[in-house]
Motif scaffolding. Structure first.
Motif: not given
Length: 334
Positions: A171-181
């Motif tokens: 969830i922390k990765a999903l909510e951070d706009p800087n995560t490379i998704a």
């Protein structure tokens, strides 16, 4: 008074073995495989300082002017409370084969040493299983006394509702706009026509250049779930023209030279490319109150009671150092 102990085997048919078989459960893979830095001794909050320097080059000048920027910021670990607690009556073991090992005095009834050891062992194994899943799957929004979000509405399993005490890495990765998704993730499949290698490659193409070529245990890793690891091995056996492994042997956990680390806590159809290590250069962190607190206590409930209790208090949080250096592939949503 609710009681946790249920004795279902009460038939004596001879001598009992001097051990108990405990159920096989998943271990704390993420910690045991050195994929996360565990920060101990956090009483309330721990700041993880970050430093970046950019745009430092310029043309030569006799009297230069300052150019570039130096940014210092931080991520925080704020461990959240959770607790394990159950009560039971040791006299329930009078119905069990271990009755012959118990104290003959009713007022001093307590678990035989063998039973006590295995009860504590099984409790610790269940705790390891809980924290392994919680590191990745937890969401405070699952709390029925809070937002009460249904995990299936987020693409997670219904059983993930148990992981509600802190926000996990997913969830922390999903909510951070800087995560490379990775865009348009799909369910991963294995076998002769499986898509798993194609999806691994799509994600790998997004790995920052600074991480490429960092091989080995302390380098770039591909973190995947146990089911997806099985799909990957099956695909390698069936899709590659020149087989890279004997199908009767355990597979080599590598992809493009990088270590592939199967973790029990990761859900199916979710994987990450990143730097997870057991030291301070890790991009994945876990904060706890104290190693000493992560123990279980077993003792009599009170002097006038036959009941005993097992109790453990925990404070836990996880954090990502640089989401810009983490590639996420998941069918879950924020």
């Amino acid at each position: 008074m609710p009681e946790a102990l249920e004795i279902q085997d009460t038939t004596y048919a001879g001598e009992a073995a001097s051990f108990m078989l405990t159920r096989a459960v998943v271990g704390a893979d993420t910690i045991q495989k050195g994929c996360i830095m565990v920060e101990d001794g956090i009483k309330k909050k721990k700041t993880i300082p970050r430093l970046d320097v950019t745009n430092i080059m310029q043309k030569r000048q006799a009297t230069p002017t300052s150019s570039g920027s130096m940014v210092v910021d931080a991520r925080a670990l704020e461990p959240e409370d959770s607790m394990a607690y159950l009560e039971f009556n040791p006299r329930d073991f009078e119905q069990h084969w271990f009755a012959v090992q118990m104290n003959p005095k009713l007022l001093d009834a307590e678990l035989p040493p063998t039973a006590e050891n295995f009860v504590m062992l099984m409790m610790m194994e269940r705790l390891n299983e809980f924290f392994e899943n919680g590191i990745w799957r937890s969401r405070k929004d699952y709390d029925p006394d809070g937002a009460g979000v249904d995990p299936t509405s987020k693409g997670a399993e219904a059983a993930d509702a148990a992981y509600l005490y802190w926000d996990g890495l997913i969830i922390k990765a999903l909510e951070d706009p800087n995560t490379i998704a990775v865009s348009s993730p799909v369910a991963l499949t294995g076998g002769a026509s499986g898509n798993i290698i194609t999806e691994f490659q799509r994600a790998y193409q997004k790995v920052p250049k600074a991480l490429i070529g960092k091989y080995g245990e302390l380098g770039l890793k591909l973190f995947i779930s146990i089911p997806d690891q099985q799909k990957y091995e099956n695909t390698m056996q069936l899709q590659t023209t020149f087989k890279n492994q004997d199908t009767t042997e355990r597979g080599i956990n590598r992809y493009n030279g990088y270590d592939v680390v199967p973790l029990a806590g990761l859900p199916e159809n979710t994987f990450f490319w990143g730097m997870g290590k057991p030291d301070t250069t890790s991009n994945l962190w876990m904060g706890i109150n104290s190693q000493d607190d992560n123990e279980l206590k077993m003792q009599q409930l009170q002097n006038n009671s036959e009941y005993w209790f097992i109790k453990g208090l925990f404070k836990t949080d996880v954090q990502i150092g640089w989401t810009e250096e983490l590639v996420m592939y998941t069918t879950q949503v924020a």
